[in-house]
Scaffold this motif. Structure first.
Motif, mmCIF file in Angstrom:
data_model
loop_
_atom_site.group_PDB
_atom_site.id
_atom_site.type_symbol
_atom_site.label_atom_id
_atom_site.label_comp_id
_atom_site.label_asym_id
_atom_site.label_seq_id
_atom_site.Cartn_x
_atom_site.Cartn_y
_atom_site.Cartn_z
ATOM 1 N N ALA A 5 0.895 -1.073 -0.048
ATOM 2 C CA ALA A 5 -0.157 -0.018 -0.053
ATOM 3 C C ALA A 5 0.974 1.353 0.217
ATOM 4 O O ALA A 5 0.508 2.310 -0.453
ATOM 5 N N LEU A 6 2.015 1.142 0.782
ATOM 6 C CA LEU A 6 2.718 2.370 0.746
ATOM 7 C C LEU A 6 3.473 2.522 -0.640
ATOM 8 O O LEU A 6 3.945 3.753 -1.035
ATOM 9 N N ILE A 7 3.883 1.471 -1.251
ATOM 10 C CA ILE A 7 4.779 1.401 -2.647
ATOM 11 C C ILE A 7 3.631 2.159 -3.459
ATOM 12 O O ILE A 7 4.248 3.080 -4.172
ATOM 13 N N PHE A 8 2.246 1.810 -3.531
ATOM 14 C CA PHE A 8 1.382 2.326 -4.469
ATOM 15 C C PHE A 8 1.210 3.746 -4.220
ATOM 16 O O PHE A 8 1.044 4.457 -4.970
ATOM 17 N N LEU A 9 1.272 4.165 -2.891
ATOM 18 C CA LEU A 9 1.140 5.428 -2.537
ATOM 19 C C LEU A 9 2.316 6.185 -3.139
ATOM 20 O O LEU A 9 1.836 7.412 -3.571
ATOM 21 N N VAL A 10 3.419 5.769 -2.955
ATOM 22 C CA VAL A 10 4.751 6.430 -3.416
ATOM 23 C C VAL A 10 4.432 6.773 -4.879
ATOM 24 O O VAL A 10 4.792 7.897 -5.412
ATOM 25 N N VAL A 11 4.144 5.470 -5.481
ATOM 26 C CA VAL A 11 4.048 5.720 -7.112
ATOM 27 C C VAL A 11 3.130 6.652 -7.305
ATOM 28 O O VAL A 11 3.220 7.596 -8.370
ATOM 29 N N ALA A 12 2.016 6.739 -6.748
ATOM 30 C CA ALA A 12 0.910 7.732 -7.004
ATOM 31 C C ALA A 12 1.387 9.038 -6.870
ATOM 32 O O ALA A 12 1.227 9.894 -7.828
ATOM 33 N N ILE A 13 2.124 9.514 -5.695
ATOM 34 C CA ILE A 13 2.608 10.679 -5.616
ATOM 35 C C ILE A 13 3.586 11.148 -6.598
ATOM 36 O O ILE A 13 3.491 12.338 -7.134
ATOM 37 N N ILE A 14 4.507 10.277 -6.906
ATOM 38 C CA ILE A 14 5.337 10.539 -8.001
ATOM 39 C C ILE A 14 4.816 10.601 -9.334
ATOM 40 O O ILE A 14 5.136 11.935 -10.159
ATOM 41 N N ALA A 15 3.799 9.881 -9.858
ATOM 42 C CA ALA A 15 3.196 10.208 -11.058
ATOM 43 C C ALA A 15 2.228 11.249 -10.908
ATOM 44 O O ALA A 15 2.120 12.087 -11.824
ATOM 45 N N GLY A 16 1.678 11.812 -9.716
ATOM 46 C CA GLY A 16 1.077 12.949 -9.782
ATOM 47 C C GLY A 16 1.892 14.200 -9.892
ATOM 48 O O GLY A 16 1.254 15.013 -10.670
ATOM 49 N N VAL A 17 2.883 14.313 -9.418
ATOM 50 C CA VAL A 17 4.014 15.129 -9.702
ATOM 51 C C VAL A 17 4.369 15.352 -11.066
ATOM 52 O O VAL A 17 4.576 16.586 -11.324
ATOM 53 N N LEU A 18 4.555 14.419 -11.740
ATOM 54 C CA LEU A 18 5.090 14.335 -12.883
ATOM 55 C C LEU A 18 4.035 14.576 -14.093
ATOM 56 O O LEU A 18 4.223 14.880 -15.310
ATOM 57 N N GLY A 19 2.726 14.520 -13.640
ATOM 58 C CA GLY A 19 1.794 14.906 -14.423
ATOM 59 C C GLY A 19 0.944 13.908 -14.964
ATOM 60 O O GLY A 19 0.401 13.941 -16.102
ATOM 61 N N PHE A 20 1.497 12.551 -14.862
ATOM 62 C CA PHE A 20 0.437 11.357 -15.100
ATOM 63 C C PHE A 20 -0.788 10.997 -14.474
ATOM 64 O O PHE A 20 -0.763 10.032 -13.513
ATOM 65 N N GLY A 21 -1.768 11.578 -14.543
ATOM 66 C CA GLY A 21 -3.016 11.883 -13.805
ATOM 67 C C GLY A 21 -3.494 10.354 -13.690
ATOM 68 O O GLY A 21 -4.094 9.953 -12.556
ATOM 69 N N GLY A 22 -3.631 9.578 -14.871
ATOM 70 C CA GLY A 22 -4.291 8.541 -15.007
ATOM 71 C C GLY A 22 -3.634 7.263 -14.077
ATOM 72 O O GLY A 22 -4.391 6.734 -13.248
ATOM 73 N N ILE A 23 -2.377 7.358 -14.147
ATOM 74 C CA ILE A 23 -1.401 6.512 -13.567
ATOM 75 C C ILE A 23 -1.730 6.804 -11.736
ATOM 76 O O ILE A 23 -1.688 5.829 -11.089
ATOM 77 N N ALA A 24 -1.343 8.130 -11.601
ATOM 78 C CA ALA A 24 -1.477 8.413 -10.334
ATOM 79 C C ALA A 24 -3.009 8.047 -9.668
ATOM 80 O O ALA A 24 -3.107 7.379 -8.427
ATOM 81 N N GLY A 25 -4.148 7.990 -10.284
ATOM 82 C CA GLY A 25 -5.418 7.823 -9.871
ATOM 83 C C GLY A 25 -5.221 6.391 -9.469
ATOM 84 O O GLY A 25 -5.954 5.810 -8.677
ATOM 85 N N ALA A 26 -4.880 5.483 -10.766
ATOM 86 C CA ALA A 26 -4.932 4.180 -10.515
ATOM 87 C C ALA A 26 -3.989 3.595 -9.351
ATOM 88 O O ALA A 26 -4.614 2.681 -8.632
#
Length: 55
Positions: A5-26
């Protein structure tokens, strides 16, 4: 499970910062689901521990 869960949370935060909204949401959705599963298992294990101590 909390680790994932923490790994996916970190991936979501990094993807959100980089502008990948769909990946961050998933990734955030997966992290949220895993967190709630972990929380449910924690409550169940605490209840079983409480009932076993009462015997």
């Amino acid at each position: 499970m909390l680790y994932w869960a923490l790994i996916f949370l970190v991936v979501a935060i990094i993807a959100g910062v980089l502008g990948f909204g769909g990946i961050a949401g998933a990734a955030a959705g997966i992290a949220q689901i895993l967190f709630y599963i972990f929380l449910g298992l924690l409550v169940i294990s605490l209840l079983f521990g409480l009932f076993n101590r009462a015997r």
